[in-house]
Design a protein around this motif. Structure first.
Motif, PDB file in Angstrom:
ATOM      1  N   SER A  97      20.082  17.380  -2.250  1.00 22.26           N
ATOM      2  CA  SER A  97      18.992  16.722  -1.435  1.00 22.26           C
ATOM      3  C   SER A  97      18.497  17.680  -0.461  1.00 22.26           C
ATOM      4  N   LEU A  98      17.783  17.490   0.449  1.00 23.67           N
ATOM      5  CA  LEU A  98      17.356  18.206   1.653  1.00 23.67           C
ATOM      6  C   LEU A  98      18.351  18.210   2.623  1.00 23.67           C
ATOM      7  N   ARG A  99      19.197  17.028   2.656  1.00 25.40           N
ATOM      8  CA  ARG A  99      20.300  17.040   3.851  1.00 25.40           C
ATOM      9  C   ARG A  99      21.649  17.475   3.367  1.00 25.40           C
ATOM     10  N   ILE A 109       0.710  -1.327  -0.169  1.00 28.82           N
ATOM     11  CA  ILE A 109       0.144  -0.123   0.082  1.00 28.82           C
ATOM     12  C   ILE A 109       0.847   1.259  -0.015  1.00 28.82           C
ATOM     13  N   ILE A 110       1.761   1.335   0.710  1.00 26.94           N
ATOM     14  CA  ILE A 110       2.777   2.345   0.746  1.00 26.94           C
ATOM     15  C   ILE A 110       3.482   2.628  -0.525  1.00 26.94           C
ATOM     16  N   SER A 111       3.986   1.586  -1.010  1.00 22.65           N
ATOM     17  CA  SER A 111       4.691   1.654  -2.476  1.00 22.65           C
ATOM     18  C   SER A 111       3.517   2.138  -3.299  1.00 22.65           C
ATOM     19  N   LEU A 112       2.481   1.947  -3.295  1.00 26.07           N
ATOM     20  CA  LEU A 112       1.270   2.285  -4.405  1.00 26.07           C
ATOM     21  C   LEU A 112       1.136   3.737  -4.126  1.00 26.07           C
ATOM     22  N   VAL A 113       0.900   4.150  -2.875  1.00 24.96           N
ATOM     23  CA  VAL A 113       0.756   5.558  -2.647  1.00 24.96           C
ATOM     24  C   VAL A 113       1.994   6.520  -2.915  1.00 24.96           C
ATOM     25  N   LYS A 114       3.170   5.906  -2.786  1.00 29.29           N
ATOM     26  CA  LYS A 114       4.207   6.653  -3.278  1.00 29.29           C
ATOM     27  C   LYS A 114       4.228   6.966  -4.737  1.00 29.29           C
ATOM     28  N   GLU A 115       4.020   5.931  -5.541  1.00 30.05           N
ATOM     29  CA  GLU A 115       4.100   6.067  -7.019  1.00 30.05           C
ATOM     30  C   GLU A 115       2.985   7.048  -7.247  1.00 30.05           C
ATOM     31  N   ILE A 116       1.923   6.951  -6.563  1.00 29.93           N
ATOM     32  CA  ILE A 116       0.842   8.034  -7.105  1.00 29.93           C
ATOM     33  C   ILE A 116       1.114   9.535  -6.992  1.00 29.93           C
ATOM     34  N   ILE A 117       1.826   9.398  -5.546  1.00 28.14           N
ATOM     35  CA  ILE A 117       2.264  10.971  -5.243  1.00 28.14           C
ATOM     36  C   ILE A 117       3.433  11.409  -5.996  1.00 28.14           C
ATOM     37  N   ASP A 118       4.305  10.520  -6.465  1.00 28.37           N
ATOM     38  CA  ASP A 118       5.543  10.884  -7.339  1.00 28.37           C
ATOM     39  C   ASP A 118       5.002  11.339  -8.646  1.00 28.37           C
ATOM     40  N   PHE A 119       4.091  10.502  -9.197  1.00 28.13           N
ATOM     41  CA  PHE A 119       3.346  10.965 -10.439  1.00 28.13           C
ATOM     42  C   PHE A 119       2.687  12.180 -10.480  1.00 28.13           C
ATOM     43  N   LYS A 129       5.209  15.247 -10.227  1.00 26.19           N
ATOM     44  CA  LYS A 129       5.894  15.304 -11.606  1.00 26.19           C
ATOM     45  C   LYS A 129       4.859  16.067 -12.456  1.00 26.19           C
ATOM     46  N   LEU A 130       3.656  15.724 -12.504  1.00 27.25           N
ATOM     47  CA  LEU A 130       2.548  16.389 -13.224  1.00 27.25           C
ATOM     48  C   LEU A 130       2.728  17.897 -12.820  1.00 27.25           C
ATOM     49  N   PHE A 131       2.229  17.987 -11.443  1.00 32.04           N
ATOM     50  CA  PHE A 131       2.357  19.563 -10.935  1.00 32.04           C
ATOM     51  C   PHE A 131       3.433  20.483 -11.398  1.00 32.04           C
ATOM     52  N   LEU A 132       4.760  19.964 -11.070  1.00 35.56           N
ATOM     53  CA  LEU A 132       6.043  20.575 -11.315  1.00 35.56           C
ATOM     54  C   LEU A 132       6.291  20.735 -12.818  1.00 35.56           C
ATOM     55  N   LEU A 172      11.531  16.081  -4.345  1.00 30.54           N
ATOM     56  CA  LEU A 172      10.464  15.736  -3.828  1.00 30.54           C
ATOM     57  C   LEU A 172      10.090  14.587  -3.902  1.00 30.54           C
ATOM     58  N   SER A 173      10.773  13.604  -4.846  1.00 27.62           N
ATOM     59  CA  SER A 173      10.955  12.117  -4.972  1.00 27.62           C
ATOM     60  C   SER A 173      11.551  11.662  -3.656  1.00 27.62           C
ATOM     61  N   GLU A 174      12.658  12.247  -3.367  1.00 27.05           N
ATOM     62  CA  GLU A 174      13.574  11.863  -1.888  1.00 27.05           C
ATOM     63  C   GLU A 174      12.650  11.868  -0.704  1.00 27.05           C
TER      64      GLU A 174
END
Length: 181
Positions: free
Chosen positions: A149-151, A29-39, A42-45, A73-75
Motif C-alpha cells: 500500500s502507499l503506507r 453520493i461518495i460511494s457512487l463516485v468511488k465506484e465510478i472512479i474504481d471502475f 481499472k479500465l485505464f490500468l 489505486l483502490s485504497e
C-alpha cells in the motif's frame, strides 16, 4: 416529532432530522463516485497493461504491476473519498471553513511520519521498485511481497513470518526477482 410542538426545541428537532439525512446523502453520493472512479481506474490500468505496441518484456512487467497498482489505486480512492466526504459533511453542517483548515493543519503536522510513508509508497510504485510476488530485501530483511500500500509493505519471510514495514522506514530495497522472473 414531539420537539416540533415546543417553540424552543424546534431548532433541535431540525438538527435531529438534518444530520442523519445529510450524512446519508453524503455517504450515498461518495460511494457512487468511488465506484465510478474504481471502475474507470481499472479500465485505464488494463488498457495501460495490455498496450500492444510495447516490447514483450515491458508488456509482461506491466501485467505483473497491474494487480499492485489496482489494489493501491483502490485504497487511495477509498481514503480520498472518505476525506472528501468528511469535509463535505462538515460544510453541509455549516462548520466554518477556517475551522476545517485549522484542523487539517493540525492533523498534517501530527501525521508527519504517515505522510513520509505515503510519499515513499508513491516513489516505490512510480519507480517500479517491487510489486506483489517479488522477493525483496528491505534493510537486510528478505521475503516475498504479499501486500503493498502507499503506507506499508507486507513481506512474508521464508520462515512464514509476516513483516509489516512502513515504506518510509527503510533506506535500502533490493529486488531479487526484478528482471529475472
Amino acid at each position: 416529532i414531539i420537539l416540533f410542538r415546543f417553540p424552543n426545541s424546534r431548532t433541535y428537532s431540525l438538527w435531529l432530522i438534518r444530520i442523519p439525512v445529510n450524512f446519508l446523502v453524503v455517504v450515498l453520493i461518495i460511494s457512487l463516485v468511488k465506484e465510478i472512479i474504481d471502475f474507470l481506474s481499472k479500465l485505464f490500468l488494463r488498457q495501460w497493461a495490455y498496450e500492444s505496441d510495447l516490447s514483450k518484456r515491458i508488456q509482461v512487467r506491466r501485467q505483473l504491476r497491474l494487480a499492485t497498482l489496482d489494489q493501491v489505486l483502490s485504497e487511495v480512492n477509498l481514503y480520498v473519498m472518505a476525506i472528501f466526504g468528511v469535509f463535505w459533511f462538515l460544510i453541509k453542517m455549516d462548520v466554518p471553513g477556517v475551522m476545517i483548515l485549522a484542523g487539517v493543519g493540525i492533523l498534517s503536522f501530527s501525521f508527519q511520519c504517515v505522510l513520509k510513508d505515503l510519499f515513499s509508497g508513491i516513489v516505490i510504485l512510480w519507480e517500479d521498485q517491487y510489486i506483489l510476488g517479488d522477493v525483496v530485501e528491505l534493510d537486510g530483511l528478505t521475503g516475498t511481497v504479499e501486500h503493498l500500500s502507499l503506507r506499508a509493505t507486507k513481506v512474508r519471510k521464508s520462515s512464514g513470518q509476516l513483516m509489516t514495514i512502513a515504506n518510509g522506514s527503510f533506506r535500502k530495497a533490493i529486488n531479487v526477482t526484478h528482471e529475472w522472473s
